[in-house]
Motif scaffolding. Structure first.
Motif, PDB file in Angstrom:
ATOM      1  N   ASN A 222      -8.703   0.007   2.744  1.00  0.00           N
ATOM      2  CA  ASN A 222      -7.919  -1.192   3.096  1.00  0.00           C
ATOM      3  C   ASN A 222      -7.630  -1.243   4.593  1.00  0.00           C
ATOM      4  OD1 ASN A 222      -7.867  -1.957   0.432  1.00  0.00           O
ATOM      5  ND2 ASN A 222      -5.668  -1.697   0.152  1.00  0.00           N
TER       6      ASN A 222
ATOM      7  N   TYR B   6      -9.236  -4.559   5.840  1.00  0.00           N
ATOM      8  CA  TYR B   6      -8.251  -5.636   6.038  1.00  0.00           C
ATOM      9  C   TYR B   6      -7.468  -5.493   7.330  1.00  0.00           C
ATOM     10  CZ  TYR B   6      -9.376  -6.360   1.156  1.00  0.00           C
ATOM     11  OH  TYR B   6     -10.052  -6.558  -0.010  1.00  0.00           O
TER      12      TYR B   6
ATOM     13  N   ILE C 294       0.305  -8.412   5.929  1.00  0.00           N
ATOM     14  CA  ILE C 294       0.268  -8.906   4.550  1.00  0.00           C
ATOM     15  C   ILE C 294       1.402  -9.927   4.394  1.00  0.00           C
ATOM     16  CG2 ILE C 294       0.453  -8.263   2.106  1.00  0.00           C
ATOM     17  CD1 ILE C 294      -0.375  -5.385   2.988  1.00  0.00           C
TER      18      ILE C 294
ATOM     19  N   ASP D  64       2.498 -11.668   1.778  1.00  0.00           N
ATOM     20  CA  ASP D  64       3.311 -11.567   0.567  1.00  0.00           C
ATOM     21  C   ASP D  64       3.069 -10.196  -0.073  1.00  0.00           C
ATOM     22  OD1 ASP D  64       4.524 -11.750  -1.942  1.00  0.00           O
ATOM     23  OD2 ASP D  64       3.935 -13.845  -2.233  1.00  0.00           O
ATOM     24  N   ILE D  65       3.908  -9.236   0.266  1.00  0.00           N
ATOM     25  CA  ILE D  65       3.728  -7.860  -0.211  1.00  0.00           C
ATOM     26  C   ILE D  65       3.854  -7.789  -1.727  1.00  0.00           C
ATOM     27  CG2 ILE D  65       4.745  -5.539  -0.204  1.00  0.00           C
ATOM     28  CD1 ILE D  65       5.296  -5.965   2.799  1.00  0.00           C
TER      29      ILE D  65
ATOM     30  N   ALA E 104       0.687  -8.906  -3.174  1.00  0.00           N
ATOM     31  CA  ALA E 104      -0.380  -7.943  -2.862  1.00  0.00           C
ATOM     32  C   ALA E 104      -0.297  -6.705  -3.759  1.00  0.00           C
ATOM     33  CB  ALA E 104      -0.312  -7.537  -1.392  1.00  0.00           C
TER      34      ALA E 104
ATOM     35  N   PHE F 139      -4.711  -8.753  -7.791  1.00  0.00           N
ATOM     36  CA  PHE F 139      -4.659  -9.581  -6.585  1.00  0.00           C
ATOM     37  C   PHE F 139      -5.634  -9.024  -5.561  1.00  0.00           C
ATOM     38  CE2 PHE F 139      -3.256 -10.411  -2.260  1.00  0.00           C
ATOM     39  CZ  PHE F 139      -3.210 -11.794  -2.267  1.00  0.00           C
ATOM     40  N   THR F 140      -6.463  -9.891  -5.001  1.00  0.00           N
ATOM     41  CA  THR F 140      -7.391  -9.464  -3.955  1.00  0.00           C
ATOM     42  C   THR F 140      -7.659 -10.617  -3.012  1.00  0.00           C
ATOM     43  OG1 THR F 140      -9.562  -8.503  -3.474  1.00  0.00           O
ATOM     44  CG2 THR F 140      -9.440  -9.965  -5.380  1.00  0.00           C
ATOM     45  N   THR F 141      -7.811 -10.275  -1.734  1.00  0.00           N
ATOM     46  CA  THR F 141      -8.267 -11.279  -0.770  1.00  0.00           C
ATOM     47  C   THR F 141      -9.724 -11.004  -0.430  1.00  0.00           C
ATOM     48  OG1 THR F 141      -7.460  -9.926   1.058  1.00  0.00           O
ATOM     49  CG2 THR F 141      -5.990 -11.654   0.252  1.00  0.00           C
TER      50      THR F 141
ATOM     51  N   GLY G 123      -8.912  -5.661  -6.946  1.00  0.00           N
ATOM     52  CA  GLY G 123      -7.496  -5.896  -6.719  1.00  0.00           C
ATOM     53  C   GLY G 123      -6.628  -4.793  -7.280  1.00  0.00           C
TER      54      GLY G 123
ATOM     55  N   SER H  61       4.989  -4.431   6.419  1.00  0.00           N
ATOM     56  CA  SER H  61       3.962  -5.250   7.051  1.00  0.00           C
ATOM     57  C   SER H  61       4.608  -6.441   7.738  1.00  0.00           C
ATOM     58  CB  SER H  61       2.954  -5.736   6.006  1.00  0.00           C
ATOM     59  OG  SER H  61       1.851  -6.353   6.642  1.00  0.00           O
TER      60      SER H  61
ATOM     61  N   THR I 246       0.255  -3.351   9.443  1.00  0.00           N
ATOM     62  CA  THR I 246       0.789  -2.811   8.202  1.00  0.00           C
ATOM     63  C   THR I 246       0.910  -1.296   8.313  1.00  0.00           C
ATOM     64  OG1 THR I 246      -0.260  -4.600   6.965  1.00  0.00           O
ATOM     65  CG2 THR I 246       0.380  -2.643   5.696  1.00  0.00           C
TER      66      THR I 246
END
Length: 134
Positions: free
Chosen positions: A51, A55, A85, A87-88, A91, A96-98, A103, A120, A126
Motif C-alpha cells: 500500500n 497508494y 486517505i 475516509d479512513i 478504507a 473497499f478498494t481504490t 480490498g 492520514s 499516511t
C-alpha cells in the motif's frame, strides 16, 4: 515500555517489499515469535508495504523491537507522503478498494496484529503503526 532496537527501510520498488518481508521475518524469529505469529506479522507488513508503494508513492517502514515487562513485541510504522486517505473508516471496511485488489489490505492487516493505528491527512500522507505481541 522499552525499545530494544530499530531499523528504518525505504519502500520505493517491488523489490523493497521483498526486503521488508525478509527483515520482518528475521526480527520476528529473533524475538521468538511462533511460526503462526511470524506469518501474521509478515503478511500484514507485506500488505502495508505494498500500500505504501502503490497508494503512497513509496515511503519508509520503521521496525522496532519492544519490551514491556516480560512481553516482547514488534512494532512497524509505515509512512508515506502520498495523497492521504480521505475516509479512513471506509478504507478499513472489507472489500473497499481504490485499486484492483480484493480490498483486504488494511482490514486484513488490522485483524492480523494486536494493535493497529492509522493517521492520514489528505494531501500530506499516511502513517500506519502496527504492533504484534509475543
Amino acid at each position: 515500555m522499552v525499545m530494544q532496537g530499530h531499523e528504518v527501510m525505504g519502500i520505493n520498488s517491488s523489490s523493497d517489499i521483498v526486503l521488508v518481508r525478509q527483515a520482518v521475518r528475521k526480527w520476528a524469529v529473533e524475538l521468538g515469535f511462533s511460526l503462526v505469529d511470524q506469518t501474521k506479522i509478515v503478511t500484514a507488513a507485506s500488505e502495508l508495504a505494498r500500500n505504501t508503494l502503490d497508494y503512497g508513492g513509496g515511503g519508509t517502514v520503521k521496525l522496532e523491537a519492544l519490551q514491556q515487562g516480560n512481553r516482547r513485541g514488534l512494532r512497524l510504522t509505515f509512512e508515506d507522503s502520498g495523497p492521504g486517505i480521505p475516509d479512513i473508516e471506509l478504507a478499513l471496511k472489507d472489500g473497499f478498494t481504490t485499486g484492483g485488489g480484493l480490498g483486504m489490505g488494511l482490514s486484513g492487516s488490522k485483524r492480523l496484529v494486536n494493535e493497529f493505528d492509522i493517521f492520514s491527512r489528505v494531501g500530506e500522507g499516511t502513517r500506519i503503526t502496527i504492533t504484534k505481541w509475543k
